[in-house]
Design an enzyme around this catalytic site. Structure first.
Site, PDB file in Angstrom:
ATOM      1  N   LYS A  33       2.048  -1.180  10.886  1.00 52.26           N
ATOM      2  CA  LYS A  33       1.246  -1.559   9.978  1.00 52.26           C
ATOM      3  C   LYS A  33      -0.248  -2.168  10.741  1.00 52.26           C
ATOM      4  O   LYS A  33      -1.359  -2.018  10.586  1.00 52.26           O
ATOM      5  CB  LYS A  33       1.305  -2.217   8.663  1.00 52.26           C
ATOM      6  CG  LYS A  33       2.557  -1.630   7.843  1.00 52.26           C
ATOM      7  CD  LYS A  33       2.775  -2.309   6.627  1.00 52.26           C
ATOM      8  CE  LYS A  33       3.390  -3.986   6.920  1.00 52.26           C
ATOM      9  NZ  LYS A  33       4.553  -3.863   7.607  1.00 52.26           N
ATOM     10  N   ARG A  57       3.361  -6.711  -2.013  1.00 59.84           N
ATOM     11  CA  ARG A  57       4.672  -6.631  -1.494  1.00 59.84           C
ATOM     12  C   ARG A  57       5.432  -6.845  -2.666  1.00 59.84           C
ATOM     13  O   ARG A  57       6.717  -6.662  -2.237  1.00 59.84           O
ATOM     14  CB  ARG A  57       4.964  -7.542  -0.443  1.00 59.84           C
ATOM     15  CG  ARG A  57       5.220  -7.124   1.089  1.00 59.84           C
ATOM     16  CD  ARG A  57       5.185  -8.510   1.654  1.00 59.84           C
ATOM     17  NE  ARG A  57       5.968  -8.298   2.933  1.00 59.84           N
ATOM     18  CZ  ARG A  57       5.269  -8.235   4.068  1.00 59.84           C
ATOM     19  NH1 ARG A  57       3.973  -8.098   4.375  1.00 59.84           N
ATOM     20  NH2 ARG A  57       6.102  -8.358   5.206  1.00 59.84           N
ATOM     21  N   ARG A 110       9.191  -7.092  20.686  1.00 61.44           N
ATOM     22  CA  ARG A 110       8.070  -7.849  20.500  1.00 61.44           C
ATOM     23  C   ARG A 110       8.522  -9.472  20.786  1.00 61.44           C
ATOM     24  O   ARG A 110       7.747 -10.220  20.897  1.00 61.44           O
ATOM     25  CB  ARG A 110       7.325  -7.633  19.200  1.00 61.44           C
ATOM     26  CG  ARG A 110       5.953  -8.603  19.025  1.00 61.44           C
ATOM     27  CD  ARG A 110       5.362  -8.388  18.005  1.00 61.44           C
ATOM     28  NE  ARG A 110       5.885  -8.506  16.614  1.00 61.44           N
ATOM     29  CZ  ARG A 110       5.384  -7.983  15.535  1.00 61.44           C
ATOM     30  NH1 ARG A 110       4.189  -7.404  15.434  1.00 61.44           N
ATOM     31  NH2 ARG A 110       6.299  -8.338  14.270  1.00 61.44           N
ATOM     32  N   ARG A 112       6.560 -15.245  17.763  1.00 57.11           N
ATOM     33  CA  ARG A 112       6.838 -15.159  16.292  1.00 57.11           C
ATOM     34  C   ARG A 112       8.050 -15.785  16.068  1.00 57.11           C
ATOM     35  O   ARG A 112       9.218 -14.761  16.434  1.00 57.11           O
ATOM     36  CB  ARG A 112       6.545 -13.792  15.355  1.00 57.11           C
ATOM     37  CG  ARG A 112       5.004 -13.841  15.270  1.00 57.11           C
ATOM     38  CD  ARG A 112       4.730 -12.443  14.509  1.00 57.11           C
ATOM     39  NE  ARG A 112       5.408 -12.155  13.372  1.00 57.11           N
ATOM     40  CZ  ARG A 112       5.066 -10.985  12.621  1.00 57.11           C
ATOM     41  NH1 ARG A 112       4.183 -10.195  12.993  1.00 57.11           N
ATOM     42  NH2 ARG A 112       5.877 -10.852  11.305  1.00 57.11           N
ATOM     43  N   ARG A 158      14.491  -9.558   6.731  1.00 61.64           N
ATOM     44  CA  ARG A 158      12.978  -8.933   6.452  1.00 61.64           C
ATOM     45  C   ARG A 158      13.196  -7.421   5.827  1.00 61.64           C
ATOM     46  O   ARG A 158      12.727  -7.399   4.920  1.00 61.64           O
ATOM     47  CB  ARG A 158      12.238  -9.256   7.956  1.00 61.64           C
ATOM     48  CG  ARG A 158      11.573 -10.612   8.037  1.00 61.64           C
ATOM     49  CD  ARG A 158      11.272 -10.707   9.242  1.00 61.64           C
ATOM     50  NE  ARG A 158       9.752  -9.866   9.625  1.00 61.64           N
ATOM     51  CZ  ARG A 158       9.420  -9.688  10.697  1.00 61.64           C
ATOM     52  NH1 ARG A 158      10.129  -9.969  11.853  1.00 61.64           N
ATOM     53  NH2 ARG A 158       8.281  -8.876  11.070  1.00 61.64           N
TER      54      ARG A 158
HETATM   55  P1  AP5 Z   1       3.538  -3.820  13.947  1.00 64.47           P
HETATM   56  O1  AP5 Z   1       1.997  -3.111  14.177  1.00 64.47           O
HETATM   57  O2  AP5 Z   1       2.946  -5.441  14.013  1.00 64.47           O
HETATM   58  O3  AP5 Z   1       3.876  -3.488  12.821  1.00 64.47           O
HETATM   59  P2  AP5 Z   1       3.870  -4.001  11.387  1.00 64.47           P
HETATM   60  O4  AP5 Z   1       4.481  -3.063  10.185  1.00 64.47           O
HETATM   61  O5  AP5 Z   1       2.772  -4.754  11.222  1.00 64.47           O
HETATM   62  O6  AP5 Z   1       4.953  -5.354  11.440  1.00 64.47           O
HETATM   63  P3  AP5 Z   1       5.088  -6.825  11.178  1.00 64.47           P
HETATM   64  O7  AP5 Z   1       5.848  -7.511  12.235  1.00 64.47           O
HETATM   65  O8  AP5 Z   1       3.611  -7.298  10.927  1.00 64.47           O
HETATM   66  O9  AP5 Z   1       5.787  -6.677  10.013  1.00 64.47           O
HETATM   67  P4  AP5 Z   1       5.829  -7.486   8.751  1.00 64.47           P
HETATM   68  O10 AP5 Z   1       5.316  -6.785   7.600  1.00 64.47           O
HETATM   69  O11 AP5 Z   1       7.131  -8.261   8.517  1.00 64.47           O
HETATM   70  O12 AP5 Z   1       4.861  -8.786   8.850  1.00 64.47           O
HETATM   71  P5  AP5 Z   1       3.856  -9.535   8.126  1.00 64.47           P
HETATM   72  O13 AP5 Z   1       3.078 -10.244   9.071  1.00 64.47           O
HETATM   73  O14 AP5 Z   1       3.112  -8.823   7.009  1.00 64.47           O
HETATM   74  O15 AP5 Z   1       4.402  -3.239  14.998  1.00 64.47           O
HETATM   75  C1  AP5 Z   1       5.650  -3.911  15.446  1.00 64.47           C
HETATM   76  C2  AP5 Z   1       5.897  -3.809  16.997  1.00 64.47           C
HETATM   77  O16 AP5 Z   1       6.123  -2.602  17.258  1.00 64.47           O
HETATM   78  C3  AP5 Z   1       4.770  -4.215  17.926  1.00 64.47           C
HETATM   79  O17 AP5 Z   1       5.078  -4.767  18.998  1.00 64.47           O
HETATM   80  C4  AP5 Z   1       3.991  -2.843  18.135  1.00 64.47           C
HETATM   81  O18 AP5 Z   1       3.538  -3.097  19.195  1.00 64.47           O
HETATM   82  C5  AP5 Z   1       5.402  -2.047  18.126  1.00 64.47           C
HETATM   83  N1  AP5 Z   1       4.705  -0.615  17.726  1.00 64.47           N
HETATM   84  C6  AP5 Z   1       3.857  -0.275  16.981  1.00 64.47           C
HETATM   85  N2  AP5 Z   1       3.659   1.070  16.700  1.00 64.47           N
HETATM   86  C7  AP5 Z   1       4.704   1.420  17.534  1.00 64.47           C
HETATM   87  C8  AP5 Z   1       4.914   2.907  18.036  1.00 64.47           C
HETATM   88  N3  AP5 Z   1       4.316   4.003  17.518  1.00 64.47           N
HETATM   89  N4  AP5 Z   1       5.826   3.107  18.787  1.00 64.47           N
HETATM   90  C9  AP5 Z   1       6.598   1.916  19.312  1.00 64.47           C
HETATM   91  N5  AP5 Z   1       6.233   0.681  19.279  1.00 64.47           N
HETATM   92  C10 AP5 Z   1       5.433   0.629  18.233  1.00 64.47           C
HETATM   93  O19 AP5 Z   1       4.628 -10.760   7.520  1.00 64.47           O
HETATM   94  C11 AP5 Z   1       5.442 -11.920   7.756  1.00 64.47           C
HETATM   95  C12 AP5 Z   1       6.063 -12.817   6.869  1.00 64.47           C
HETATM   96  O20 AP5 Z   1       5.007 -13.142   6.023  1.00 64.47           O
HETATM   97  C13 AP5 Z   1       7.113 -11.985   5.784  1.00 64.47           C
HETATM   98  O21 AP5 Z   1       8.397 -11.962   6.083  1.00 64.47           O
HETATM   99  C14 AP5 Z   1       6.582 -12.990   4.669  1.00 64.47           C
HETATM  100  O22 AP5 Z   1       7.391 -14.211   4.756  1.00 64.47           O
HETATM  101  C15 AP5 Z   1       5.327 -13.273   4.660  1.00 64.47           C
HETATM  102  N6  AP5 Z   1       4.568 -12.442   4.120  1.00 64.47           N
HETATM  103  C16 AP5 Z   1       3.240 -11.568   4.538  1.00 64.47           C
HETATM  104  N7  AP5 Z   1       2.687 -10.840   3.529  1.00 64.47           N
HETATM  105  C17 AP5 Z   1       3.118 -11.404   2.561  1.00 64.47           C
HETATM  106  C18 AP5 Z   1       3.317 -11.211   1.097  1.00 64.47           C
HETATM  107  N8  AP5 Z   1       2.120 -10.105   0.748  1.00 64.47           N
HETATM  108  N9  AP5 Z   1       3.998 -11.456   0.189  1.00 64.47           N
HETATM  109  C19 AP5 Z   1       4.828 -12.534   0.563  1.00 64.47           C
HETATM  110  N10 AP5 Z   1       5.003 -12.872   1.883  1.00 64.47           N
HETATM  111  C20 AP5 Z   1       4.191 -12.228   2.750  1.00 64.47           C
END
Ligand code: AP5
Length: 195
Positions: free
Chosen positions: A15, A90, A129, A135, A147
């Site tokens: 994402k 979410r 990562r 992180r 997660r």
């Molecule tokens: P990346 O692009 O970062 O993927 P992502 O889907 O954004 O993954 P996140 O780690 O951001 O997931 P998340 O949803 O848990 O995190 P968030 O910050 O929202 O890619 C991931 C990796 O893969 C990278 O290294 C990238 O380079 C690689 N990659 C990408 N595309 C690729 C490809 N095609 N091929 C190979 N490799 C690839 O949430 C974190 C925490 O915050 C949650 O656990 C929760 O505690 C809290 N939080 C955030 N939002 C909320 C909410 N709305 N409500 C409640 N809690 C929340």
């Protein structure tokens, strides 16, 4: 009329990676609750310290915390061309709150693009990562699995909510970043034509 889209998918589905490319191409405002929460943590704000307790365990942060943050950004950016929501909504409560906030301004969601990636690939990407990102929720496989479990228990159903309004488009999230980006753009362009 704003063009608002949700980029949806489990942790590690790409994402954040794809959001950066989409906002550049379409001039949308990126709204990532994960990034916003991490910024609060690095400022050591009270909100950040509270959120960290949940994030370190791989659990979702309480709805009221996240909804409050989003409300402020939407109200302060009423002239944006549109928003790209990344990692939000979410939960069902967040989806309801977002609808209400958008309705107040006569806006709506144009499309939810849902990235499809296998669990084995998600774990592989996040562990990789974790070697360099600093992180705390990436460098431990148990937290990564927590997660993914939160996603299945609380988040996956958010897609059903938008599916009722026929707004969900599934996109394969495995392959090269560029190929996935092109597939996403194709879907965005289709929606933009009729929006
Ligand atoms: P990346 O692009 O970062 O993927 P992502 O889907 O954004 O993954 P996140 O780690 O951001 O997931 P998340 O949803 O848990 O995190 P968030 O910050 O929202 O890619 C991931 C990796 O893969 C990278 O290294 C990238 O380079 C690689 N990659 C990408 N595309 C690729 C490809 N095609 N091929 C190979 N490799 C690839 O949430 C974190 C925490 O915050 C949650 O656990 C929760 O505690 C809290 N939080 C955030 N939002 C909320 C909410 N709305 N409500 C409640 N809690 C929340």
């Amino acid at each position: 009329m704003m063009f608002n889209l949700i980029l949806f998918g489990p942790p590690g589905s790409g994402k954040g990676t794809q959001s950066e490319k989409i906002i550049t191409k379409y001039g949308l405002r990126h709204l990532s609750t994960g990034d916003m929460l991490r910024a609060e943590i690095s400022e050591q704000s009270r909100l950040g310290m509270e959120a960290k307790k949940f994030m370190d365990k791989g659990q979702l942060v309480p709805d009221e915390v996240v909804i409050g943050m989003i409300g402020n950004v939407l109200n302060n950016n009423k002239n944006a061309k549109g928003f790209l929501f990344d990692g939000f909504p979410r939960t069902a409560a967040q989806a309801n709150a977002l609808d209400e906030l958008l309705n107040e301004n006569n806006q709506s969601i144009a499309v939810m693009l849902a990235l499809q990636v296998s669990e084995a690939e998600l774990v592989k990407r996040l562990l990789k990562r974790g070697e360099t990102s600093g992180r705390s929720d990436d460098n431990n496989e148990q937290v990564i699995l927590a997660r993914i479990k939160e996603y299945h228990n609380k988040t996956a159903a958010v897609a059903d909510y938008y599916q009722k309004h026929d707004k969900v488009v599934m996109v394969k999230g495995e392959g090269s970043v560029e190929d996935i980006f092109n597939a996403l753009c194709l879907e965005i362009d289709k929606k933009k034509e009729i929006f």
